[in-house]
Design a protein around this motif. Structure first.
Motif, PDB file in Angstrom:
ATOM      1  N   LEU A 131     -14.329  44.141  14.209  1.00 19.57           N
ATOM      2  CA  LEU A 131     -13.459  45.304  14.096  1.00 19.57           C
ATOM      3  C   LEU A 131     -12.078  45.007  14.653  1.00 19.57           C
ATOM      4  CD1 LEU A 131     -13.133  48.275  13.332  1.00 19.57           C
ATOM      5  CD2 LEU A 131     -14.014  48.878  15.595  1.00 19.57           C
ATOM      6  N   SER A 132     -12.039  44.310  15.773  1.00 18.94           N
ATOM      7  CA  SER A 132     -10.753  43.937  16.362  1.00 18.94           C
ATOM      8  C   SER A 132      -9.965  43.041  15.407  1.00 18.94           C
ATOM      9  CB  SER A 132     -10.991  43.221  17.693  1.00 18.94           C
ATOM     10  OG  SER A 132      -9.778  42.787  18.246  1.00 18.94           O
ATOM     11  N   ASP A 133     -10.644  42.061  14.809  1.00 17.52           N
ATOM     12  CA  ASP A 133      -9.978  41.181  13.845  1.00 17.52           C
ATOM     13  C   ASP A 133      -9.482  41.974  12.634  1.00 17.52           C
ATOM     14  OD1 ASP A 133     -10.508  39.070  15.514  1.00 17.52           O
ATOM     15  OD2 ASP A 133     -12.219  38.312  14.355  1.00 17.52           O
ATOM     16  N   ALA A 134     -10.326  42.893  12.142  1.00 16.12           N
ATOM     17  CA  ALA A 134      -9.933  43.714  10.991  1.00 16.12           C
ATOM     18  C   ALA A 134      -8.734  44.593  11.346  1.00 16.12           C
ATOM     19  CB  ALA A 134     -11.102  44.573  10.528  1.00 16.12           C
ATOM     20  N   ASN A 135      -8.719  45.123  12.559  1.00 13.61           N
ATOM     21  CA  ASN A 135      -7.577  45.942  12.998  1.00 13.61           C
ATOM     22  C   ASN A 135      -6.302  45.107  13.082  1.00 13.61           C
ATOM     23  OD1 ASN A 135      -8.764  48.456  13.168  1.00 13.61           O
ATOM     24  ND2 ASN A 135      -9.402  48.193  15.290  1.00 13.61           N
ATOM     25  N   LYS A 136      -6.425  43.868  13.570  1.00  6.44           N
ATOM     26  CA  LYS A 136      -5.255  42.984  13.636  1.00  6.44           C
ATOM     27  C   LYS A 136      -4.727  42.720  12.226  1.00  6.44           C
ATOM     28  CE  LYS A 136      -6.588  40.713  17.923  1.00  6.44           C
ATOM     29  NZ  LYS A 136      -7.184  39.508  18.519  1.00  6.44           N
TER      30      LYS A 136
END
Length: 181
Positions: A131-136
């Motif tokens: 999720l963090s990667d997708a948000n970035k």
């Protein structure tokens, strides 16, 4: 009595928390937390309470069955907190109505639940990273879109300026009207 804390208060009866705590070898503040269901006693502490009060572990843990073991009294046995709980008065598994087996079952279930919880934590951490990667990625894409929108707006302004400068020079002259002969 739905909670362990309620059953402990009932078991204590008219005794003060100080007296009961000393009798079962538990600090008064700890006993208060147990009775308010803020903390749960360890398996060793529960065992100690059952032995020293002649209370059924099944009743104390789950509220099932009789409160006292057969031949028990309603008062605490005269024991000091430092006495060994593994003496001749320790009830056998049969006297506890199979409670030891129930405890082993609950421990196995607890172990399995802890394992599942650990797996879920690991999965949660993995999903959080994704999720963090997708948000970035989303933030970067949004920045690119914003930059493209700004460039587009600048180009539109520039095009309008070019059209306005070119307009005076390119005004077509009125065409003569033809008369029919």
């Amino acid at each position: 009595m739905n909670t362990l804390g309620e059953r402990l208060r009932h078991l204590r009866g008219e005794q003060s928390q100080v007296e009961f705590g000393v009798a079962i070898g538990v600090n008064i503040n700890t006993l208060r937390n147990y009775e308010r269901d803020v903390r749960s006693p360890s398996a060793d502490t529960l065992s100690e309470i059952c032995i020293k009060t002649n209370t059924s572990p099944l009743w104390l843990l789950l509220g099932e069955g009789p409160m006292r073991l057969e031949g028990g009294s309603e008062t605490l046995p005269a024991k000091t907190p430092n006495e060994s709980r593994f003496d001749a008065t320790t009830p056998s598994n049969d006297a506890c109505g199979g409670t030891q087996e129930k405890i082993r079952e609950l421990r196995r279930e607890n172990t399995e639940l802890r394992r599942e919880c650990s797996e879920l934590r690991t999965e949660n951490q993995r999903l959080s990273r994704e999720l963090s990667d997708a948000n970035k990625d989303l933030i970067n894409t949004s920045k690119e879109l914003l930059q493209t929108t700004r460039e587009n707006a600048d180009l539109r302004v520039e095009l309008t300026e070019i059209k306005s400068r070119a307009a005076p020079d390119t005004i077509p002259a009125e065409e003569p009207t033809r008369k029919s002969a």
